[in-house]
Design a protein around this motif. Structure first.
Motif, PDB file in Angstrom:
ATOM      1  N   ALA A 253      -4.099  -7.452   5.887  1.00 33.29           N
ATOM      2  CA  ALA A 253      -4.289  -7.043   7.282  1.00 33.29           C
ATOM      3  C   ALA A 253      -3.309  -7.767   8.201  1.00 33.29           C
ATOM      4  O   ALA A 253      -2.822  -7.178   9.179  1.00 33.29           O
ATOM      5  CB  ALA A 253      -5.727  -7.320   7.714  1.00 33.29           C
ATOM      6  N   ILE A 254      -3.009  -9.017   7.893  1.00 27.96           N
ATOM      7  CA  ILE A 254      -2.043  -9.760   8.706  1.00 27.96           C
ATOM      8  C   ILE A 254      -0.660  -9.118   8.605  1.00 27.96           C
ATOM      9  O   ILE A 254       0.065  -9.004   9.604  1.00 27.96           O
ATOM     10  CB  ILE A 254      -2.006 -11.233   8.266  1.00 27.96           C
ATOM     11  N   VAL A 255      -0.285  -8.665   7.406  1.00 29.93           N
ATOM     12  CA  VAL A 255       1.003  -7.986   7.249  1.00 29.93           C
ATOM     13  C   VAL A 255       1.058  -6.729   8.117  1.00 29.93           C
ATOM     14  O   VAL A 255       2.048  -6.478   8.830  1.00 29.93           O
ATOM     15  CB  VAL A 255       1.240  -7.629   5.768  1.00 29.93           C
ATOM     16  N   CYS A 256      -0.015  -5.948   8.098  1.00 30.28           N
ATOM     17  CA  CYS A 256      -0.049  -4.723   8.911  1.00 30.28           C
ATOM     18  C   CYS A 256      -0.023  -5.043  10.403  1.00 30.28           C
ATOM     19  O   CYS A 256       0.653  -4.359  11.188  1.00 30.28           O
ATOM     20  CB  CYS A 256      -1.291  -3.908   8.570  1.00 30.28           C
ATOM     21  N   LEU A 257      -0.745  -6.078  10.823  1.00 34.86           N
ATOM     22  CA  LEU A 257      -0.780  -6.441  12.238  1.00 34.86           C
ATOM     23  C   LEU A 257       0.579  -6.933  12.728  1.00 34.86           C
ATOM     24  O   LEU A 257       0.978  -6.647  13.858  1.00 34.86           O
ATOM     25  CB  LEU A 257      -1.849  -7.508  12.469  1.00 34.86           C
ATOM     26  N   ILE A 258       1.281  -7.679  11.893  1.00 34.62           N
ATOM     27  CA  ILE A 258       2.598  -8.176  12.287  1.00 34.62           C
ATOM     28  C   ILE A 258       3.540  -7.013  12.573  1.00 34.62           C
ATOM     29  O   ILE A 258       4.254  -6.983  13.585  1.00 34.62           O
ATOM     30  CB  ILE A 258       3.171  -9.093  11.188  1.00 34.62           C
ATOM     31  N   VAL A 259       3.545  -6.029  11.679  1.00 42.25           N
ATOM     32  CA  VAL A 259       4.431  -4.877  11.856  1.00 42.25           C
ATOM     33  C   VAL A 259       3.977  -4.016  13.026  1.00 42.25           C
ATOM     34  O   VAL A 259       4.794  -3.464  13.777  1.00 42.25           O
ATOM     35  CB  VAL A 259       4.490  -4.055  10.556  1.00 42.25           C
ATOM     36  N   TYR A 260       2.666  -3.903  13.231  1.00 40.31           N
ATOM     37  CA  TYR A 260       2.145  -3.040  14.297  1.00 40.31           C
ATOM     38  C   TYR A 260       2.354  -3.655  15.676  1.00 40.31           C
ATOM     39  O   TYR A 260       2.732  -2.944  16.630  1.00 40.31           O
ATOM     40  CB  TYR A 260       0.661  -2.790  14.059  1.00 40.31           C
ATOM     41  N   GLN A 261       2.161  -4.948  15.814  1.00 41.11           N
ATOM     42  CA  GLN A 261       2.205  -5.573  17.139  1.00 41.11           C
ATOM     43  C   GLN A 261       3.615  -5.930  17.592  1.00 41.11           C
ATOM     44  O   GLN A 261       3.846  -6.094  18.781  1.00 41.11           O
ATOM     45  CB  GLN A 261       1.341  -6.842  17.139  1.00 41.11           C
ATOM     46  N   LYS A 262       4.549  -6.055  16.674  1.00 35.63           N
ATOM     47  CA  LYS A 262       5.899  -6.466  17.040  1.00 35.63           C
ATOM     48  C   LYS A 262       6.881  -5.334  16.732  1.00 35.63           C
ATOM     49  O   LYS A 262       7.219  -5.104  15.563  1.00 35.63           O
ATOM     50  CB  LYS A 262       6.296  -7.739  16.288  1.00 35.63           C
ATOM     51  N   PRO A 263       7.347  -4.613  17.748  1.00 34.42           N
ATOM     52  CA  PRO A 263       8.295  -3.513  17.501  1.00 34.42           C
ATOM     53  C   PRO A 263       9.563  -3.966  16.799  1.00 34.42           C
ATOM     54  O   PRO A 263      10.163  -3.183  16.042  1.00 34.42           O
ATOM     55  CB  PRO A 263       8.594  -2.988  18.914  1.00 34.42           C
ATOM     56  N   ALA A 264       9.982  -5.219  17.040  1.00 34.05           N
ATOM     57  CA  ALA A 264      11.195  -5.699  16.392  1.00 34.05           C
ATOM     58  C   ALA A 264      11.031  -5.830  14.884  1.00 34.05           C
ATOM     59  O   ALA A 264      12.025  -5.880  14.152  1.00 34.05           O
ATOM     60  CB  ALA A 264      11.595  -7.058  16.981  1.00 34.05           C
ATOM     61  N   MET A 265       9.789  -5.859  14.396  1.00 39.02           N
ATOM     62  CA  MET A 265       9.529  -6.006  12.965  1.00 39.02           C
ATOM     63  C   MET A 265       9.431  -4.666  12.246  1.00 39.02           C
ATOM     64  O   MET A 265       9.206  -4.630  11.036  1.00 39.02           O
ATOM     65  CB  MET A 265       8.225  -6.777  12.755  1.00 39.02           C
ATOM     66  N   ARG A 266       9.591  -3.544  12.984  1.00 48.18           N
ATOM     67  CA  ARG A 266       9.408  -2.231  12.361  1.00 48.18           C
ATOM     68  C   ARG A 266      10.705  -1.721  11.743  1.00 48.18           C
ATOM     69  O   ARG A 266      11.176  -0.620  12.041  1.00 48.18           O
ATOM     70  CB  ARG A 266       8.870  -1.240  13.387  1.00 48.18           C
ATOM     71  N   SER A 267      11.279  -2.532  10.891  1.00 40.77           N
ATOM     72  CA  SER A 267      12.444  -2.086  10.132  1.00 40.77           C
ATOM     73  C   SER A 267      11.973  -1.272   8.936  1.00 40.77           C
ATOM     74  O   SER A 267      10.775  -1.145   8.661  1.00 40.77           O
ATOM     75  CB  SER A 267      13.256  -3.295   9.670  1.00 40.77           C
ATOM     76  N   ALA A 268      12.912  -0.729   8.198  1.00 38.60           N
ATOM     77  CA  ALA A 268      12.554   0.119   7.063  1.00 38.60           C
ATOM     78  C   ALA A 268      11.797  -0.670   6.000  1.00 38.60           C
ATOM     79  O   ALA A 268      10.754  -0.222   5.502  1.00 38.60           O
ATOM     80  CB  ALA A 268      13.821   0.743   6.468  1.00 38.60           C
ATOM     81  N   ILE A 269      12.292  -1.850   5.661  1.00 37.41           N
ATOM     82  CA  ILE A 269      11.647  -2.638   4.622  1.00 37.41           C
ATOM     83  C   ILE A 269      10.276  -3.115   5.065  1.00 37.41           C
ATOM     84  O   ILE A 269       9.326  -3.165   4.273  1.00 37.41           O
ATOM     85  CB  ILE A 269      12.552  -3.826   4.214  1.00 37.41           C
TER      86      ILE A 269
ATOM     87  N   LEU B 233       8.254  -1.545   7.178  1.00 41.43           N
ATOM     88  CA  LEU B 233       7.357  -0.396   7.114  1.00 41.43           C
ATOM     89  C   LEU B 233       6.862  -0.170   5.686  1.00 41.43           C
ATOM     90  O   LEU B 233       5.688   0.159   5.465  1.00 41.43           O
ATOM     91  CB  LEU B 233       8.068   0.851   7.630  1.00 41.43           C
ATOM     92  N   LEU B 234       7.735  -0.362   4.712  1.00 44.87           N
ATOM     93  CA  LEU B 234       7.327  -0.230   3.321  1.00 44.87           C
ATOM     94  C   LEU B 234       6.325  -1.311   2.938  1.00 44.87           C
ATOM     95  O   LEU B 234       5.326  -1.045   2.255  1.00 44.87           O
ATOM     96  CB  LEU B 234       8.557  -0.294   2.413  1.00 44.87           C
ATOM     97  N   LEU B 235       6.584  -2.542   3.367  1.00 39.90           N
ATOM     98  CA  LEU B 235       5.662  -3.627   3.055  1.00 39.90           C
ATOM     99  C   LEU B 235       4.302  -3.419   3.723  1.00 39.90           C
ATOM    100  O   LEU B 235       3.260  -3.735   3.138  1.00 39.90           O
ATOM    101  CB  LEU B 235       6.267  -4.967   3.494  1.00 39.90           C
ATOM    102  N   ALA B 236       4.301  -2.875   4.941  1.00 34.39           N
ATOM    103  CA  ALA B 236       3.034  -2.590   5.621  1.00 34.39           C
ATOM    104  C   ALA B 236       2.258  -1.490   4.891  1.00 34.39           C
ATOM    105  O   ALA B 236       1.028  -1.556   4.786  1.00 34.39           O
ATOM    106  CB  ALA B 236       3.304  -2.188   7.071  1.00 34.39           C
ATOM    107  N   THR B 237       2.963  -0.489   4.386  1.00 32.67           N
ATOM    108  CA  THR B 237       2.298   0.557   3.610  1.00 32.67           C
ATOM    109  C   THR B 237       1.728   0.004   2.318  1.00 32.67           C
ATOM    110  O   THR B 237       0.612   0.367   1.902  1.00 32.67           O
ATOM    111  CB  THR B 237       3.285   1.696   3.301  1.00 32.67           C
ATOM    112  N   LEU B 238       2.470  -0.874   1.655  1.00 29.20           N
ATOM    113  CA  LEU B 238       1.959  -1.529   0.456  1.00 29.20           C
ATOM    114  C   LEU B 238       0.709  -2.337   0.769  1.00 29.20           C
ATOM    115  O   LEU B 238      -0.283  -2.302   0.017  1.00 29.20           O
ATOM    116  CB  LEU B 238       3.047  -2.428  -0.136  1.00 29.20           C
ATOM    117  N   ALA B 239       0.735  -3.060   1.887  1.00 21.97           N
ATOM    118  CA  ALA B 239      -0.441  -3.833   2.294  1.00 21.97           C
ATOM    119  C   ALA B 239      -1.627  -2.930   2.609  1.00 21.97           C
ATOM    120  O   ALA B 239      -2.778  -3.241   2.276  1.00 21.97           O
ATOM    121  CB  ALA B 239      -0.093  -4.701   3.502  1.00 21.97           C
ATOM    122  N   PHE B 240      -1.370  -1.777   3.253  1.00 23.33           N
ATOM    123  CA  PHE B 240      -2.462  -0.846   3.586  1.00 23.33           C
ATOM    124  C   PHE B 240      -3.107  -0.280   2.327  1.00 23.33           C
ATOM    125  O   PHE B 240      -4.347  -0.156   2.253  1.00 23.33           O
ATOM    126  CB  PHE B 240      -1.923   0.282   4.458  1.00 23.33           C
ATOM    127  N   SER B 241      -2.310   0.076   1.330  1.00 21.52           N
ATOM    128  CA  SER B 241      -2.879   0.593   0.082  1.00 21.52           C
ATOM    129  C   SER B 241      -3.715  -0.473  -0.618  1.00 21.52           C
ATOM    130  O   SER B 241      -4.776  -0.165  -1.194  1.00 21.52           O
ATOM    131  CB  SER B 241      -1.762   1.082  -0.840  1.00 21.52           C
TER     132      SER B 241
END
Length: 381
Positions: free
Chosen positions: A59-75, A77-85
């Motif tokens: 959940a922390i991985v997903c929150l980091i990508v969601y709350q910080k637009p600068a963190m929404r790179s391609a890699i 986004l993939l790591l956040a999807t892996l964390a969500f699954s």
């Protein structure tokens, strides 16, 4: 009539139910040796702890990508999807396995028995697909010097991976003979079958979940390590030649000449980054190889499926497969400083044992300099 028989009778004809009667009688006649009660309860308690760690860490991985637009790179986004699954696997599959393991009784109905099989393979296939995309992306960037993965393309790949995972996992809920009995396994699994279609589907799952991803990732990481090793040798030779040139100039007393440029690369950072990648790959292999072998044996071998050893073996293999959902955030926390800092930021101040002390600032090199020499065309990583 057990859950496996009920599931097949609801999905097929009476002839299919008649075929199950000898199997049901054989199953009831087999002497099954369950694990000791204390060991089962201990494993169930550990699984509850794994659910907590897996949910919070991912959940922390997903929150980091969601709350910080600068963190929404391609890699990312993939790591956040892996964390969500992994979060979905922890919430929708692991709790029911823990309860069944502790009570030795599947109490959630025949319908959810079949649905749990599909959900399990859906989230597992999605996580493996993301790991495969990441490994191919690293291969293209470092070995082929082609940085083609943009955030837009990453979103397309994520959507395609979800659709493909759903299509591959759907047959497990449509017409498969599932084992939902607690004396056979701690959760509903794909049971023994004489059907060529069922066996073919099992082989498809094994190939999609383990054999193809393992082969592609192994080849990618071997090529990456070979490329990094060759570039490290080039950098070392370049630095050696530069130092020799400086010594020669100093001996001649030509202080007015420009010194040859030196390459300054943070080799420890490069080594640490690839060590983290290899640890994730090794974790995937260790967690999924036993489960893949047990799944194939359960469907192809009647003797193994109805043997007393099947229950403890299936418990161990299933426990290892669930450990993969907890493995990634633990490795992130161990190896990545920014992830540890993010965990401290999300943690309430009252729960922190030590105050946050500002460390010494140090400027890092550009990531592209890690993989290429100054004389080569640089590509961002």
């Amino acid at each position: 009539m057990d859950i496996a028989t009920m599931s097949l009778c609801n999905a097929s004809s009476l002839e299919g139910c008649d075929l199950l009667e000898p199997m049901e009688a054989e199953l009831q006649d087999v002497e099954t040796s369950l694990m000791p009660a204390m060991l089962r309860v201990a494993l169930a308690a550990i699984m509850i702890f794994m659910i907590t760690i897996g949910f919070l860490g991912n959940a922390i991985v997903c929150l980091i990508v969601y709350q910080k637009p600068a963190m929404r790179s391609a890699i990312n986004l993939l790591l956040a999807t892996l964390a969500f699954s992994d979060i979905m696997l922890s919430l929708l599959c692991m709790p029911f396995t823990a309860v069944t393991l502790a009570t030795t009784d599947w109490s959630f109905g025949a319908g959810f028995c079949r649905a749990s099989v599909m959900l399990y393979w859906l989230f597992v296939l999605e996580g493996v697909s993301i790991l495969l995309i990441i490994s191919v992306d690293r291969f293209l960037i470092i070995v082929q010097r082609q940085d083609k993965l943009t955030p837009h393309r990453a979103k397309i790949l994520i959507a395609a991976s979800w659709a493909l995972s759903f299509c591959v996992s759907l047959p497990s809920v449509v017409g498969w003979r599932t084992a939902g009995m607690a004396e056979r396994a701690p959760q509903c699994i794909l049971g023994y079958s004489d059907s060529l279609a069922d066996r073919g589907y099992t082989v498809l799952l094994a190939v999609a979940v383990f054999f193809v991803p393992f082969s592609v990732m192994l080849y990618s990481y071997l090529c990456i390590l070979n490329t990094v090793r060759r570039n490290a040798l080039r950098i070392h030779n370049h630095a050696t030649e530069g130092s020799v040139g400086i010594n020669h100039v100093s001996k001649l007393g030509l202080t007015g000449l420009q010194r040859p440029p030196q390459v300054n690369v943070d080799m420890s950072f490069k080594t640490r980054a690839f060590t983290t990648i290899l640890i994730l790959f090794i974790g995937f292999s260790v967690c999924w190889l036993p489960h893949t072998v047990v799944s194939l044996l359960a469907v192809f071998s009647r003797q193994f499926y109805f043997s007393p050893a099947f229950y403890p073996v299936s418990v161990g293999a299933l426990w290892l497969s669930y450990l993969k959902a907890v493995f990634n955030p633990v490795i992130y926390c161990w190896r990545i400083r920014k992830f540890r800092e993010a965990c401290l930021d999300f943690m309430p101040k009252t729960c922190r044992f030590f105050p946050k002390v500002p460390g010494r600032s140090r400027r890092r090199i550009r990531p592209s300099n890690i993989y290429v020499c100054s004389s080569e065309t640089q590509s961002s990583v």
